[in-house]
Design a protein around this motif. Sequence first.
Motif, PDB file in Angstrom:
ATOM      1  N   ARG A 157     -12.672   6.661   1.389  1.00 42.17           N
ATOM      2  CA  ARG A 157     -12.337   5.857   2.643  1.00 42.17           C
ATOM      3  C   ARG A 157     -12.056   4.431   2.137  1.00 42.17           C
ATOM      4  O   ARG A 157     -10.931   3.837   2.401  1.00 42.17           O
ATOM      5  N   ARG A 158     -12.780   3.998   1.147  1.00 41.82           N
ATOM      6  CA  ARG A 158     -12.575   2.585   0.852  1.00 41.82           C
ATOM      7  C   ARG A 158     -11.521   2.408  -0.129  1.00 41.82           C
ATOM      8  O   ARG A 158     -10.836   1.226  -0.555  1.00 41.82           O
ATOM      9  N   LEU A 160      -8.520   4.010   0.211  1.00 38.99           N
ATOM     10  CA  LEU A 160      -7.229   4.083   0.742  1.00 38.99           C
ATOM     11  C   LEU A 160      -6.132   2.902   0.825  1.00 38.99           C
ATOM     12  O   LEU A 160      -5.071   3.095   0.458  1.00 38.99           O
ATOM     13  N   PRO A 161      -6.489   1.675   0.908  1.00 35.01           N
ATOM     14  CA  PRO A 161      -5.606   0.607   0.650  1.00 35.01           C
ATOM     15  C   PRO A 161      -5.100   0.603  -0.433  1.00 35.01           C
ATOM     16  O   PRO A 161      -4.028   0.376  -0.788  1.00 35.01           O
ATOM     17  N   GLN A 164      -2.536   3.286  -1.062  1.00 32.94           N
ATOM     18  CA  GLN A 164      -1.248   2.729  -0.609  1.00 32.94           C
ATOM     19  C   GLN A 164      -0.417   2.306  -1.427  1.00 32.94           C
ATOM     20  O   GLN A 164       0.920   2.712  -1.765  1.00 32.94           O
ATOM     21  N   LEU A 224      -0.973   6.847   6.319  1.00 37.01           N
ATOM     22  CA  LEU A 224      -2.139   6.525   5.725  1.00 37.01           C
ATOM     23  C   LEU A 224      -2.663   5.523   6.554  1.00 37.01           C
ATOM     24  O   LEU A 224      -4.070   5.537   6.674  1.00 37.01           O
ATOM     25  N   ASP A 225      -1.988   4.363   7.084  1.00 30.69           N
ATOM     26  CA  ASP A 225      -2.771   3.757   8.204  1.00 30.69           C
ATOM     27  C   ASP A 225      -3.621   4.372   8.923  1.00 30.69           C
ATOM     28  O   ASP A 225      -4.693   4.182   9.575  1.00 30.69           O
ATOM     29  N   TYR A 228      -6.385   6.347   7.922  1.00 29.72           N
ATOM     30  CA  TYR A 228      -7.651   5.271   7.419  1.00 29.72           C
ATOM     31  C   TYR A 228      -8.296   4.960   8.739  1.00 29.72           C
ATOM     32  O   TYR A 228      -9.598   4.884   8.864  1.00 29.72           O
ATOM     33  N   SER A 229      -7.446   4.753  10.109  1.00 31.90           N
ATOM     34  CA  SER A 229      -8.415   4.364  10.971  1.00 31.90           C
ATOM     35  C   SER A 229      -9.045   5.559  11.643  1.00 31.90           C
ATOM     36  O   SER A 229     -10.047   5.487  12.492  1.00 31.90           O
ATOM     37  N   ALA A 232     -12.269   6.201   9.854  1.00 34.89           N
ATOM     38  CA  ALA A 232     -13.079   4.973   9.616  1.00 34.89           C
ATOM     39  C   ALA A 232     -14.285   5.387  10.016  1.00 34.89           C
ATOM     40  O   ALA A 232     -14.408   5.991  11.100  1.00 34.89           O
TER      41      ALA A 232
END
Lengths: 238, 244
Positions: A157-158, A160-161, A164, A224-225, A228-229, A232
């Motif tokens: 999870r952490r 993912l940014p 991207q 992906l955004d 991600y949410s 979360a």
Amino acid sequence: MEPAVLQASDWGFIFANWQTIALGVVVTVLLTATSLTLGFALGFPSGAIEVYGEGWLAEAVSTAGVLLRGTPIVVLIVLFYFALPIPQLGSLPVVGVKVDAFVAATLALGLRSAAYQAQVFRGSIQSIGEGQLEAARSVGMTKLQAIQHVVFPQAVRRSLPGFQNEFTIVLKDTSVAFAIGLAELLTRAERLYLQPGRDTAVIEVIIAISAIYFVLTFTTNRTLDYIYSRYAIPGGNS
Amino acid sequence: MSLLRVDSVDKSYGDEPVLHDVSFGMDRQQVEVIVGPSGSGKSTLLRCVNRLTEIDSGEIYLDDEEIHGVDENELRRRVGMVFQDFNLFAHLTARGNITLGLREVLGLSKAEADAKADDYLDRVGLADQADSYPAELSGGQQQRVGIARALAMDPELILFDEPTSALDPELIGEVLTVMKDLAEEGMTMLCVTHEMGFARSAADTITFLDDGEIVERGPPEQLFENPEHERTGTFLGELTGLHQ
Ligand SMILES: Nc1ncnc2c1ncn2[C@@H]1O[C@H](COP(=O)(O)OP(=O)(O)O)[C@@H](O)[C@H]1O
Ligand SMILES: [Mg+2]
């Protein structure tokens, strides 16, 4: 020669060749997918080994990472294609690219991506408190179980940014596969304006494929955004 | 026959001694409270018992079996631990925090694990929070989930490392209530805590640890009213003053 931007006939030429471009898109997307998958499959364990491992294995992983990150991607692709004994396996159906070139490109892009993804995962794993692992071990889970069920889901999870970024880089770097004759999007597009009398279409072709790269990047990043949410951790800030 | 026997344990970090010649025993259903100044080795002692930390010399017996001859995961299944910072799995609900060990370590089915988890959440008064994530719970609620997680593994002994030290004062009571209930039900508990009210009412024995050594050990009345060592009296006096 007058500035040949946005000539109707050149746009018509591109549309007439949409199949060529579409096949290029397929190759680019396929190569991005296989490379990122390989990068993930090797990158996460490598990141974990860099955090938790010791001895020769951690040493080897860290050295491989330095080498892969420090070598230009063109060099990696050419090296893998000509130096590795990849058997000739004919061509992929429909898109007609040689399987051995595709494998070499996947290995080069995938291994280099693994080296970068390992850095992303290493950072995320380190950001997860030692207490999470200890709590897992305190109920009797093995270290591997603890990493799999407690560290991995949080670290991914952490990551993912960072992932991207990595996706965008790999997508764009697939174009380097032209060096071993693998006709992905950019290569096929270039072949269009390299045909006799078609040099007036250079800018139109470049605009068209830039737009395609943009759409691919944009939609994937948006997806992906969303992931991600969607995944979360409720109430958390990561 | 004692459930836990710690025998001449020594432990150093590098060349800094942390535990020296520590020996004591606990029977089943006993509650032992360890007190001592910060840095005296209390956490280290607990962690040696479930082998999150390894001792340098000495022996530790659980059920008359030396723990270094037992598989470490099996040992930890039998010795629960509750942490000062809760350490709940941040990505799992209260229920998920409990079922993970039940499924992965004890091999229960999902349905069995869910039922058992809900049962233990009920016991700590959190039946209605089963689907909440740690970050959605108060500190006191998180720690109660932490206790339920340890309990659900059916341990023979639970280690508590300052379970209320990270809590706001108004949340300490709910955790202590759960701990007192456990003590009454006969759970064997080895607790590092500076809650003297709990120590007085629930502990069978209090151990005063200072500088890695057991200074004094005995029933609460003795340590509070008649300590053999001046240091014990001074330390407990300060704690009692602080917390009342
Ligand atoms: N992992 C570690 N590495 C090095 N020193 C440590 C470690 N854990 C604890 N110590 C040291 O051991 C001593 C005892 O620590 P600890 O058992 O946590 O004390 P307490 O829980 O009584 O406050 C302290 O001086 C501490 O700095
Ligand atoms: Mg401590």
